[in-house]
Motif scaffolding. Structure first.
Motif, PDB file in Angstrom:
ATOM      1  N   PRO A  34      -2.958  -0.001  -5.225  1.00 53.04           N
ATOM      2  CA  PRO A  34      -4.365  -0.269  -4.452  1.00 53.04           C
ATOM      3  C   PRO A  34      -5.528  -0.614  -4.518  1.00 53.04           C
ATOM      4  N   THR A  35      -5.027  -1.856  -5.197  1.00 49.55           N
ATOM      5  CA  THR A  35      -6.420  -2.389  -4.635  1.00 49.55           C
ATOM      6  C   THR A  35      -5.879  -4.014  -3.879  1.00 49.55           C
ATOM      7  N   HIS A  79       0.873  -1.016   0.552  1.00 51.66           N
ATOM      8  CA  HIS A  79       0.088   0.095   0.235  1.00 51.66           C
ATOM      9  C   HIS A  79       0.990   0.833  -0.264  1.00 51.66           C
TER      10      HIS A  79
END
Length: 128
Positions: free
Chosen positions: A107-108, A102
């Motif tokens: 982002p995911t 992160h």
């Protein structure tokens, strides 16, 4: 009586630490179960954070080995434009790796809630 107070304080501190770590993980990743994993796996990169010998002994079908011990050197091999599913034996290394990725701009990120230890889906073993 003081022994009971000491034990109570230790339990409260330990519980607070667990809650804090869960809160931190929820800020950077989504915990998923096996059913959610099955729905996401075709669109995501599955990363096994266990050491190579554990990966070779058996891993989730479709997973790639990126041991946590080498993540800081190899994270660039993980695409940031695709979702990432992390797992280890339980959840400890996955939580740390999720936080690291992160910070690096991924982002995911998903973390397999049960880890490999409780995995009931398809696995693959490396031939000896």
């Amino acid at each position: 009586m003081s022994f009971l107070i000491t034990v109570l304080v230790i339990v409260i501190v330990w519980g607070g630490w667990l809650l804090f770590n869960r809160y931190r993980l929820n800020q950077v990743a989504t915990l998923i179960d096996e059913n959610q994993f099955t729905q996401l796996k075709r669109r995501a990169q599955i990363i096994d954070l266990r050491e190579k010998r554990d990966f070779d002994a058996g891993h989730i079908l479709g997973a790639r080995s990126v041991p946590y011990s080498t993540l800081k050197q190899l994270y660039g091999d993980i695409r940031s434009d695709l979702p990432v599913i992390l797992y280890d034996q339980g959840q400890t290394l996955s939580s740390r790796a999720a936080s690291f990725l992160h910070k690096k701009g991924y982002p995911t990120i998903y973390v397999l809630k049960s880890g490999y230890r409780n995995w009931n889906g398809k696995t693959k073993k490396r031939d000896a």
